[in-house]
Write a protein that holds these residues in place. Structure first.
Motif, PDB file in Angstrom:
ATOM      1  N   TYR A  44      92.687 103.974  55.895  1.00 45.34           N
ATOM      2  CA  TYR A  44      93.577 102.818  56.086  1.00 45.34           C
ATOM      3  C   TYR A  44      94.117 102.753  57.520  1.00 45.34           C
ATOM      4  O   TYR A  44      94.283 101.674  58.084  1.00 45.34           O
ATOM      5  CB  TYR A  44      94.715 102.836  55.047  1.00 45.34           C
ATOM      6  CG  TYR A  44      94.377 102.003  53.831  1.00 45.34           C
ATOM      7  CD1 TYR A  44      93.388 102.411  52.948  1.00 45.34           C
ATOM      8  CD2 TYR A  44      95.014 100.788  53.585  1.00 45.34           C
ATOM      9  CE1 TYR A  44      93.050 101.652  51.849  1.00 45.34           C
ATOM     10  CE2 TYR A  44      94.678 100.009  52.476  1.00 45.34           C
ATOM     11  CZ  TYR A  44      93.695 100.437  51.622  1.00 45.34           C
ATOM     12  OH  TYR A  44      93.347  99.655  50.547  1.00 45.34           O
ATOM     13  N   ASP A  45      94.357 103.915  58.105  1.00 49.60           N
ATOM     14  CA  ASP A  45      94.856 103.946  59.486  1.00 49.60           C
ATOM     15  C   ASP A  45      93.799 103.372  60.430  1.00 49.60           C
ATOM     16  O   ASP A  45      94.068 102.482  61.233  1.00 49.60           O
ATOM     17  CB  ASP A  45      95.190 105.403  59.850  1.00 49.60           C
ATOM     18  CG  ASP A  45      95.847 105.511  61.211  1.00 49.60           C
ATOM     19  OD1 ASP A  45      96.629 104.606  61.573  1.00 49.60           O
ATOM     20  OD2 ASP A  45      95.592 106.506  61.916  1.00 49.60           O
ATOM     21  N   LYS A  46      92.579 103.853  60.285  1.00 50.05           N
ATOM     22  CA  LYS A  46      91.489 103.420  61.171  1.00 50.05           C
ATOM     23  C   LYS A  46      91.204 101.925  61.010  1.00 50.05           C
ATOM     24  O   LYS A  46      91.054 101.196  61.989  1.00 50.05           O
ATOM     25  CB  LYS A  46      90.236 104.244  60.835  1.00 50.05           C
ATOM     26  CG  LYS A  46      89.086 104.141  61.813  1.00 50.05           C
ATOM     27  CD  LYS A  46      88.056 105.190  61.434  1.00 50.05           C
ATOM     28  CE  LYS A  46      86.697 104.927  62.048  1.00 50.05           C
ATOM     29  NZ  LYS A  46      86.634 105.148  63.488  1.00 50.05           N
ATOM     30  N   LEU A  47      91.148 101.479  59.775  1.00 50.39           N
ATOM     31  CA  LEU A  47      90.845 100.070  59.533  1.00 50.39           C
ATOM     32  C   LEU A  47      91.964  99.169  60.055  1.00 50.39           C
ATOM     33  O   LEU A  47      91.709  98.115  60.640  1.00 50.39           O
ATOM     34  CB  LEU A  47      90.626  99.815  58.038  1.00 50.39           C
ATOM     35  CG  LEU A  47      89.361 100.442  57.439  1.00 50.39           C
ATOM     36  CD1 LEU A  47      89.403 100.384  55.915  1.00 50.39           C
ATOM     37  CD2 LEU A  47      88.096  99.752  57.955  1.00 50.39           C
ATOM     38  N   LYS A  95      83.790  98.015  60.064  1.00 49.05           N
ATOM     39  CA  LYS A  95      83.289  99.372  60.311  1.00 49.05           C
ATOM     40  C   LYS A  95      82.808  99.574  61.749  1.00 49.05           C
ATOM     41  O   LYS A  95      82.940 100.643  62.305  1.00 49.05           O
ATOM     42  CB  LYS A  95      82.096  99.642  59.380  1.00 49.05           C
ATOM     43  CG  LYS A  95      82.468 100.234  58.058  1.00 49.05           C
ATOM     44  CD  LYS A  95      81.225 100.808  57.419  1.00 49.05           C
ATOM     45  CE  LYS A  95      80.973 100.201  56.080  1.00 49.05           C
ATOM     46  NZ  LYS A  95      79.687 100.514  55.521  1.00 49.05           N
ATOM     47  N   TYR A  96      82.191  98.516  62.316  1.00 45.98           N
ATOM     48  CA  TYR A  96      81.510  98.690  63.603  1.00 45.98           C
ATOM     49  C   TYR A  96      82.118  97.816  64.683  1.00 45.98           C
ATOM     50  O   TYR A  96      82.626  96.729  64.408  1.00 45.98           O
ATOM     51  CB  TYR A  96      80.020  98.369  63.432  1.00 45.98           C
ATOM     52  CG  TYR A  96      79.361  99.303  62.441  1.00 45.98           C
ATOM     53  CD1 TYR A  96      79.202 100.644  62.751  1.00 45.98           C
ATOM     54  CD2 TYR A  96      78.957  98.851  61.188  1.00 45.98           C
ATOM     55  CE1 TYR A  96      78.634 101.522  61.839  1.00 45.98           C
ATOM     56  CE2 TYR A  96      78.390  99.726  60.267  1.00 45.98           C
ATOM     57  CZ  TYR A  96      78.229 101.059  60.600  1.00 45.98           C
ATOM     58  OH  TYR A  96      77.683 101.929  59.697  1.00 45.98           O
ATOM     59  N   LYS A  97      81.982  98.284  65.936  1.00 49.25           N
ATOM     60  CA  LYS A  97      82.711  97.594  66.999  1.00 49.25           C
ATOM     61  C   LYS A  97      81.904  96.520  67.731  1.00 49.25           C
ATOM     62  O   LYS A  97      82.444  95.853  68.610  1.00 49.25           O
ATOM     63  CB  LYS A  97      83.280  98.608  67.986  1.00 49.25           C
ATOM     64  CG  LYS A  97      82.268  99.456  68.719  1.00 49.25           C
ATOM     65  CD  LYS A  97      82.986 100.507  69.565  1.00 49.25           C
ATOM     66  CE  LYS A  97      81.990 101.455  70.199  1.00 49.25           C
ATOM     67  NZ  LYS A  97      82.657 102.566  70.891  1.00 49.25           N
ATOM     68  N   GLY A  98      80.633  96.361  67.408  1.00 44.30           N
ATOM     69  CA  GLY A  98      79.836  95.309  68.033  1.00 44.30           C
ATOM     70  C   GLY A  98      79.474  94.220  67.028  1.00 44.30           C
ATOM     71  O   GLY A  98      79.127  94.526  65.885  1.00 44.30           O
TER      72      GLY A  98
END
Ligand code: FEO
Length: 397
Positions: free
Chosen positions: A241-244, A302-305
């Motif tokens: 939850y922190d990352k998302l 999930k992904y940064k691109g």
């Protein structure tokens, strides 16, 4: 006889499983079903924490009575008013007319608005406590996770956090409800999909809630959807939850496209092949005419691109791509690299429209957009590869 309902001490699980509904909120697919979790604290005073979807009221009531028999329930604590949890309030009031509803300033207008219930209310503020006998509860207001009235209830005695939707996931529960007694494999992916679909817009309130709760010792997280989390899983769930909620994506590119006859799809294929050639391992392809938006959203969290492209349709964006861009806009996504491409037959609009989306977004635009007339030519391949190379540089640096 084994105790099938105890979470800890006098705290019991009285939630239900829904394997019938196809779409959560009438929007999001439920291939694994969903659980509506509620909890009963069987102390000198009896407290019910949240209710369940009204379709399951009879099952819910039976579970309650199995634990407390004909004793009354003293309190109904409402952590969240969305009808998947509040749906049984009117019936609970019918069966337990002397129950006192516990909520915050934002809760009671909704209780009246949805269910016409106005009596026996106990309003709590942040940090207020409620003593049930052995168990002492504290209320932590966590507004906008993901509705204004959302709060969490913490049982000091057992160090159990009733977290509402926070830390929840899709997926009905197979038999047991505590993580250590069930196979939890499906829930990790379902947690990302649940977060991105349902809570995704509210990263900042989730961060505030995490900060507020960071000092609490927690032995179990009892959310409103999915397993009760204990042991090492507590840290894992909080870190997801922190990352998302920080919009912190991993290395990887989600290529989202709409194509009628496959020409625009070949642009997506050329981009994907070059991304891979440049060393990007996570290249996730989504044909918007086949992939449900629910899964596309999970991947872009999930992904940064992100690379988006489509053909021009009626002088506009291809409708399925327009729909996913609208859903992305609605989630206040940030910290993403964004590239785009498009095509047309006789008058271009797709690239222009995606450019408008990109300018309004908080994304860093990467590479030159590629626009193709009708079908792939050598220079289209070269332009697609250049776009992929620019994105790959951002991933691999
Ligand atoms: Fe599970 Fe926001 O309701």
């Amino acid at each position: 006889m084994k105790d099938k309902t105890r979470v800890k001490g006098s705290i019991h699980y009285v939630g239900v499983n829904d394997r019938q509904k196809h779409l959560f909120e009438n929007l999001w697919p439920l291939p694994n079903g969903v659980s509506y979790n509620a909890y009963l604290i069987d102390d000198e005073k009896v407290a019910l924490v949240d209710t369940v979807d009204v379709c399951y009221f009879e099952v819910f009531l039976r579970k309650i009575k199995k634990i407390i028999g004909e004793r009354p329930i003293d309190y109904l604590i409402i952590n969240h008013m969305e009808p998947d949890h509040s749906g049984s309030i009117r019936l609970i009031k019918h069966y337990y007319p002397n129950i006192t509803i516990v909520g915050n300033r934002q809760t009671f207008g909704m209780v009246e608005g949805f269910y016409g219930v106005t009596d026996l209310q106990h309003q709590v503020k942040d940090g207020d406590t409620l003593n049930l006998g052995k168990n002492q509860l504290t209320f932590h207001l966590t507004p906008m996770v993901h509705w204004p009235e959302t709060m969490m209830t913490y049982c000091e005695t057992e160090q159990v956090l009733f977290s509402g939707d926070a830390f929840g996931c899709f997926g009905a529960l197979g038999g047991g409800f505590i993580d250590e007694k069930i196979n939890t494999d499906i829930y990790w992916e379902e947690m990302v999909r649940y977060y991105s679909n349902i809570v995704g817009k509210y990263g900042s309130p989730v961060q505030k809630a995490l900060e507020k709760l960071s000092g609490l010792p927690v032995s179990a997280i009892c959310s409103t959807h999915g397993p009760v989390w204990t042991g090492d899983n507590i840290e894992r769930v909080i870190s997801i939850y922190d990352k998302l909620s920080l919009y912190d994506g991993d290395e990887g590119v989600v290529v989202i496209y709409g194509s009628m006859y496959g020409n625009t799809e070949q642009m997506a294929e050329a981009i994907a092949a070059e991304l891979s050639a440049q060393g990007v391992k996570n290249v996730i392809m989504h044909n918007t005419s086949k992939s449900h938006a629910s899964y596309i959203l999970a991947d872009i969290f999930k992904y940064k691109g992100i690379i988006v492209g489509c053909t021009t349709y009626n002088g506009q964006l291809y409708p399925e791509v327009e729909a996913i861009l609208s859903k992305i806009s609605g989630r206040d996504m940030k910290n993403r690299y964004f590239g785009y491409f498009g095509s047309f037959c006789w008058a271009g609009a797709a690239v222009k429209k995606i450019a408008e989306f990109a300018e309004k977004s908080k994304f860093e635009i990467v590479g030159e957009p590629v626009e193709m007339k009708q079908a792939m030519k050598e220079d289209t391949y070269a332009q697609c590869e250049a776009l992929a190379q620019a994105m790959a540089e951002k991933m691999i640096k």
